[in-house]
Design a protein around this motif. Structure first.
Motif, PDB file in Angstrom:
ATOM      1  N   LEU A  73       0.848  -1.188   0.000  1.00  0.00           N
ATOM      2  CA  LEU A  73       0.000   0.000   0.000  1.00  0.00           C
ATOM      3  C   LEU A  73       0.886   1.240   0.000  1.00  0.00           C
ATOM      4  CD1 LEU A  73      -2.958   1.098   0.264  1.00  0.00           C
ATOM      5  CD2 LEU A  73      -2.510   1.253   2.729  1.00  0.00           C
ATOM      6  N   ALA A  74       0.570   2.172  -0.888  1.00  0.00           N
ATOM      7  CA  ALA A  74       1.321   3.424  -0.990  1.00  0.00           C
ATOM      8  C   ALA A  74       0.456   4.605  -0.587  1.00  0.00           C
ATOM      9  CB  ALA A  74       1.817   3.622  -2.420  1.00  0.00           C
ATOM     10  N   VAL A  75       1.092   5.598   0.010  1.00  0.00           N
ATOM     11  CA  VAL A  75       0.441   6.877   0.301  1.00  0.00           C
ATOM     12  C   VAL A  75       1.373   7.985  -0.175  1.00  0.00           C
ATOM     13  CG1 VAL A  75      -0.831   5.992   2.286  1.00  0.00           C
ATOM     14  CG2 VAL A  75       1.431   7.000   2.638  1.00  0.00           C
ATOM     15  N   MET A  76       0.830   9.186  -0.296  1.00  0.00           N
ATOM     16  CA  MET A  76       1.651  10.327  -0.695  1.00  0.00           C
ATOM     17  C   MET A  76       2.624  10.688   0.423  1.00  0.00           C
ATOM     18  SD  MET A  76       0.859  11.404  -3.784  1.00  0.00           S
ATOM     19  CE  MET A  76       1.387  13.119  -3.837  1.00  0.00           C
ATOM     20  N   LYS A  77       3.811  11.103   0.044  1.00  0.00           N
ATOM     21  CA  LYS A  77       4.785  11.559   1.033  1.00  0.00           C
ATOM     22  C   LYS A  77       4.212  12.762   1.780  1.00  0.00           C
ATOM     23  CE  LYS A  77       9.118  11.311   0.047  1.00  0.00           C
ATOM     24  NZ  LYS A  77      10.466  11.536  -0.562  1.00  0.00           N
ATOM     25  N   GLY A  78       4.297  12.727   3.095  1.00  0.00           N
ATOM     26  CA  GLY A  78       3.746  13.792   3.921  1.00  0.00           C
ATOM     27  C   GLY A  78       2.391  13.445   4.505  1.00  0.00           C
ATOM     28  N   ALA A  79       1.713  12.452   3.911  1.00  0.00           N
ATOM     29  CA  ALA A  79       0.420  12.014   4.441  1.00  0.00           C
ATOM     30  C   ALA A  79       0.651  11.068   5.619  1.00  0.00           C
ATOM     31  CB  ALA A  79      -0.386  11.314   3.353  1.00  0.00           C
ATOM     32  N   LEU A 116      -1.504   7.729  -8.317  1.00  0.00           N
ATOM     33  CA  LEU A 116      -1.340   8.348  -7.001  1.00  0.00           C
ATOM     34  C   LEU A 116      -0.230   9.390  -7.025  1.00  0.00           C
ATOM     35  CD1 LEU A 116      -2.132   8.447  -4.012  1.00  0.00           C
ATOM     36  CD2 LEU A 116      -0.458   6.626  -3.589  1.00  0.00           C
ATOM     37  N   ALA A 117       0.844   9.103  -7.729  1.00  0.00           N
ATOM     38  CA  ALA A 117       1.963  10.048  -7.814  1.00  0.00           C
ATOM     39  C   ALA A 117       1.544  11.355  -8.472  1.00  0.00           C
ATOM     40  CB  ALA A 117       3.121   9.421  -8.585  1.00  0.00           C
ATOM     41  N   ASP A 159      -5.888   8.917  -2.735  1.00  0.00           N
ATOM     42  CA  ASP A 159      -5.291   8.983  -1.401  1.00  0.00           C
ATOM     43  C   ASP A 159      -4.298   7.855  -1.150  1.00  0.00           C
ATOM     44  OD1 ASP A 159      -7.078  11.149  -0.562  1.00  0.00           O
ATOM     45  OD2 ASP A 159      -8.627   9.612  -0.620  1.00  0.00           O
ATOM     46  N   MET A 160      -4.581   6.699  -1.766  1.00  0.00           N
ATOM     47  CA  MET A 160      -3.756   5.512  -1.564  1.00  0.00           C
ATOM     48  C   MET A 160      -3.709   4.720  -2.862  1.00  0.00           C
ATOM     49  SD  MET A 160      -5.186   4.125   2.120  1.00  0.00           S
ATOM     50  CE  MET A 160      -5.264   5.201   3.559  1.00  0.00           C
ATOM     51  N   ALA A 161      -2.773   3.786  -2.926  1.00  0.00           N
ATOM     52  CA  ALA A 161      -2.696   2.897  -4.085  1.00  0.00           C
ATOM     53  C   ALA A 161      -2.123   1.560  -3.649  1.00  0.00           C
ATOM     54  CB  ALA A 161      -1.831   3.503  -5.184  1.00  0.00           C
ATOM     55  N   LYS A 171       9.753   3.580  -7.249  1.00  0.00           N
ATOM     56  CA  LYS A 171      10.301   4.401  -8.336  1.00  0.00           C
ATOM     57  C   LYS A 171       9.828   5.850  -8.238  1.00  0.00           C
ATOM     58  CE  LYS A 171       6.656   3.350 -11.734  1.00  0.00           C
ATOM     59  NZ  LYS A 171       6.339   2.654 -12.995  1.00  0.00           N
ATOM     60  N   TRP A 172       8.819   6.100  -7.387  1.00  0.00           N
ATOM     61  CA  TRP A 172       8.269   7.452  -7.247  1.00  0.00           C
ATOM     62  C   TRP A 172       8.827   8.129  -6.000  1.00  0.00           C
ATOM     63  CZ3 TRP A 172       5.867   9.288 -11.327  1.00  0.00           C
ATOM     64  CH2 TRP A 172       5.224   8.396 -12.200  1.00  0.00           C
ATOM     65  N   ASP A 173       9.427   9.295  -6.169  1.00  0.00           N
ATOM     66  CA  ASP A 173      10.013  10.024  -5.043  1.00  0.00           C
ATOM     67  C   ASP A 173       8.964  10.596  -4.097  1.00  0.00           C
ATOM     68  OD1 ASP A 173      12.567   9.532  -5.991  1.00  0.00           O
ATOM     69  OD2 ASP A 173      12.673  11.424  -7.110  1.00  0.00           O
ATOM     70  N   ASN A 174       7.742  10.793  -4.591  1.00  0.00           N
ATOM     71  CA  ASN A 174       6.713  11.425  -3.759  1.00  0.00           C
ATOM     72  C   ASN A 174       5.739  10.422  -3.145  1.00  0.00           C
ATOM     73  OD1 ASN A 174       5.573  10.811  -6.251  1.00  0.00           O
ATOM     74  ND2 ASN A 174       4.219  12.603  -6.263  1.00  0.00           N
ATOM     75  N   LEU A 175       6.083   9.127  -3.206  1.00  0.00           N
ATOM     76  CA  LEU A 175       5.248   8.104  -2.587  1.00  0.00           C
ATOM     77  C   LEU A 175       6.005   7.402  -1.465  1.00  0.00           C
ATOM     78  CD1 LEU A 175       3.505   6.374  -5.642  1.00  0.00           C
ATOM     79  CD2 LEU A 175       2.784   8.397  -4.348  1.00  0.00           C
TER      80      LEU A 175
END
Length: 263
Positions: A110-116, A184-185, A190-192, A201-205
């Protein structure tokens, strides 16, 4: 000046004579791999192998069915596959006996946005609660027959998660870009849920954690040398390098646990 010019020509000719055999002797090992093992560790491991051995590594990335075909036709020197697909290739006589090696279990997470806020998903109950708290959970799109061109094996594993009875009430949607993390990136949810190696591979996740193991959303990776491979010795050498204890931290940091999975 004429003597100098002649000497320069002689030196140049000698350099070419010395360089030519070296070029001819340059060795290369070709590896067939799906995305989950490529991003899951091989991109990094292959560079270390090249630096230590001087042998060029070409990673031939493709879908899982593509890699099975590489095993069958021997167009690569080693293949990395889910254990059950390697079983199928072995049954067809495509794998050299004694070359199969365990890699590890590649988790979907499960991924969330960085900062969340990063939710606790360490149990099934907590995982379900986290999903139900989101306004939109993104996942891979699956069109058509599972395993077909419009619905890869991984895409089906992720999209079908939301067909389970306990997922009723979870607000979810397929990604318009192929994979959940890709949407999501871009801030479209909100999530993925996605393979952990692909999330990274995503810096913001941020990876909240693996999907609880009870759901079976993982792939057990193994490696082997095709029986028709042109350079079986190099294939064996690369697999030995990729499975040595020193590569544990690389695999583990990319969502693959070498302590688990089928042999």
């Amino acid at each position: 000046m004429r003597i100098l010019k002649t000497n320069c020509i002689a030196v140049a000719a000698l350099a070419l004579a010395v360089a030519a055999p070296a070029t001819a002797q340059t060795r290369e090992v070709v590896i067939g791999t799906p995305g989950f093992t490529n991003i899951g560790g091989l991109e990094i491991i292959s560079k270390g192998f090249e630096a230590e051995t001087g042998i060029k590594v070409t990673l031939r990335n493709g879908g899982m069915d593509d890699v099975v075909k590489m095993a069958l036709d021997g167009s690569v020197d080693a293949v990395f596959l889910p254990a059950d697909l390697m079983d199928e290739a072995t049954a067809k006589g495509a794998i050299t006996t004694g070359t199969r090696k365990h890699i590890g279990r590649s988790y979907q997470g499960l991924a969330v946005m960085k900062g969340a806020k990063v939710p606790d998903i360490s149990t099934k109950e907590k995982f379900i609660a986290a999903l139900k708290s989101a306004n939109k959970v993104l996942h891979s799109r699956c069109n058509g027959t599972p395993g077909g061109p419009g619905c890869t094996r991984t895409a089906y594993m992720l999209s079908s998660l939301f067909d389970l009875p306990e997922m009723a009430g979870v607000k979810h949607a397929p990604s318009p870009y192929g994979e959940g993390g890709d949407a999501l990136a871009r801030g479209e949810g909100d999530m993925a849920v996605q393979n952990i190696s692909q999330i990274l591979k995503w810096d913001n996740l941020v990876v909240a954690g693996p999907i609880p193991e009870e759901y079976g959303r993982y792939l057990d990776a193994v490696a082997a040398v095709p029986s028709k491979a042109a350079h079986q010795d190099l294939g064996k050498q690369f697999i030995a390098y990729a499975t040595q204890p020193g590569t544990f931290s690389i695999w583990y940091s990319r969502g693959v646990d070498p302590r688990k999975g089928a042999q």
